[in-house]
Design a protein around this motif. Structure first.
Motif, PDB file in Angstrom:
ATOM      1  N   LEU A  77      81.679 -52.777 -12.488  1.00  0.00           N
ATOM      2  CA  LEU A  77      81.786 -52.006 -13.728  1.00  0.00           C
ATOM      3  C   LEU A  77      80.728 -52.433 -14.737  1.00  0.00           C
ATOM      4  N   ARG A 116      77.212 -51.333 -13.857  1.00  0.00           N
ATOM      5  CA  ARG A 116      76.986 -49.882 -13.842  1.00  0.00           C
ATOM      6  C   ARG A 116      76.883 -49.308 -12.419  1.00  0.00           C
ATOM      7  N   VAL A 147      81.904 -46.429 -12.269  1.00  0.00           N
ATOM      8  CA  VAL A 147      82.199 -45.972 -13.629  1.00  0.00           C
ATOM      9  C   VAL A 147      83.585 -45.351 -13.687  1.00  0.00           C
ATOM     10  N   ALA A 179      78.638 -44.872  -9.025  1.00  0.00           N
ATOM     11  CA  ALA A 179      77.658 -44.168  -9.849  1.00  0.00           C
ATOM     12  C   ALA A 179      77.124 -42.942  -9.118  1.00  0.00           C
ATOM     13  N   CYS A 195      79.721 -40.216  -9.124  1.00  0.00           N
ATOM     14  CA  CYS A 195      79.847 -39.670 -10.476  1.00  0.00           C
ATOM     15  C   CYS A 195      78.835 -38.552 -10.699  1.00  0.00           C
ATOM     16  N   VAL A 232      81.314 -41.526 -19.764  1.00  0.00           N
ATOM     17  CA  VAL A 232      81.934 -42.637 -19.060  1.00  0.00           C
ATOM     18  C   VAL A 232      82.572 -43.579 -20.069  1.00  0.00           C
ATOM     19  N   LEU A 287      83.082 -47.243 -21.178  1.00  0.00           N
ATOM     20  CA  LEU A 287      82.283 -48.444 -20.991  1.00  0.00           C
ATOM     21  C   LEU A 287      83.133 -49.701 -20.874  1.00  0.00           C
ATOM     22  N   TRP A 344      74.254 -43.931 -19.777  1.00  0.00           N
ATOM     23  CA  TRP A 344      74.745 -45.160 -19.156  1.00  0.00           C
ATOM     24  C   TRP A 344      74.061 -45.438 -17.822  1.00  0.00           C
TER      25      TRP A 344
END
Length: 347
Positions: free
Chosen positions: A63, A66, A69, A83, A86, A159, A161, A181
């Motif tokens: 997490l 990155r 997410v 990622a 996503c 997303v 954070l 991000w």
């Protein structure tokens, strides 16, 4: 025609719950097409129940780094995804999210202008909903302030954070656009057919209704028809080379995470949970309890309070089943509360 019990075993195999697997957290997350993650920590237990060796810091590092997410995706709920997924999945889900906003009747506001303003604001400085609302209201003084973050939730890919979702951390969800991000754009040409193949690999065999219930999308029959699938009868479709274990394959006791897609990923969920038990697992306020699998089916719920797990069975247990549940609960507590004396209670 596949039997109900064989369907159960096939689903558990796809969900990595017939045995624990020597996979990385990212491999598991991508295989499952994400883990449902409305609450911050259930994904950790979802990985624990499926992996031979998993520690909370592994997901926390992904997490912060990155590589995974937290973002609104299937069914308009927060999912933990890689990622890569996503960027590929969010554009496919967007039509459903747009419909969801329309149903809320947030009218009389220029949605595109709100999205543009929100993107600029949150790219410059990630903010919580509470913090962004007055700033957006300054730009749109004629709009109800509470409607503005709602528009962003459904129309702007954002997303959550870290430290949100980081093991042992707490705090409000702070949001920023996906592109800010990850430093990459959303996939401009995502293929829904590829998403359906991924779904069948993780949840199949399944009907088109199942596919639609899991994703929140509609009109998937035409996309499914383009795939080279085997028809197992009763509307159930599957990948030709997917595992379909014998119905007598043993299924060990598992404590499945709260909000796990195992109990949410189909229109007809009787493959894993009896209809009369669903209200005990999924509450009227949208909570989804952790579940206890016995012989492959949901036979109770579990809750954790620090170093104590309380198991509430839905029926009688044999001595062997009770002992197996207790052993699994002790292992869960060793994972979640290392060094503390575990307590397992049965209601």
């Amino acid at each position: 025609m596949i039997s109900q019990r064989a369907l159960n075993r096939a689903t558990l195999a796809r969900q990595l719950l017939l045995r624990r697997h020597a996979m990385s957290p990212t491999e598991v997350i991508e295989h499952l097409v994400g883990l449902q993650a409305q609450a911050p920590f259930p994904p950790y237990f979802g990985l624990w129940s499926r992996m031979t060796s998993f520690q909370p810091k592994e997901l926390a590092e992904l997490l912060v780094g990155r590589q995974v997410v937290r973002i609104t995706l299937m069914r308009g709920t927060v999912h933990l995804v890689s990622a890569r997924d996503c960027l590929a999945i969010r554009p496919l889900i967007q039509p459903m999210l747009t419909r969801a906003l329309t149903a809320r009747r947030v009218d009389g506001i220029d949605h595109a202008a709100v999205v543009a303003a929100g993107r600029a604001l949150l790219t410059e400085r990630p903010l919580s909903v509470k913090a962004m609302t007055p700033l957006l209201a300054e730009r749109f003084p004629d709009a109800p302030p509470a409607d503005l973050p709602v528009i962003l939730r459904w129309l702007l890919p954002m997303v959550q954070l870290p430290p949100r979702g980081v093991w042992g951390k707490a705090g409000d969800a702070v949001l920023t656009p996906v592109e800010a991000w990850l430093g990459r754009d959303l996939d401009p040409e995502p293929a829904v057919e590829h998403l359906l193949r991924r779904y069948l690999a993780a949840f199949g065999p399944a009907t088109v209704a199942d596919m639609q219930a899991w994703s929140g999308l509609t009109g998937l029959r035409a996309a499914a028809a383009k795939l080279d699938l085997v028809d197992l009868g009763g509307g159930l479709l599957d990948l030709r080379d997917a595992p379909r274990p014998d119905e007598d394959t043993p299924a060990p006791v598992r404590l499945v995470a709260p909000f796990d897609n195992l109990v949410l990923g189909h229109a007809d969920r009787t493959r894993v949970i009896a209809d009369e038990h669903r209200k005990r697992v999924i509450t009227i306020n949208g909570q989804v309890h952790g579940t206890v699998l016995v012989d492959g089916y949901v036979h109770g719920i579990w809750k954790r309070d620090r170093a104590t797990v309380t198991v509430s069975p839905f029926g009688a247990l044999t001595t062997a089943q009770r002992e197996e549940i207790e052993a699994e609960a002790v292992d869960l507590l060793a994972f979640a509360e290392p060094g503390k004396r575990p307590t397992v209670r049965f209601d």
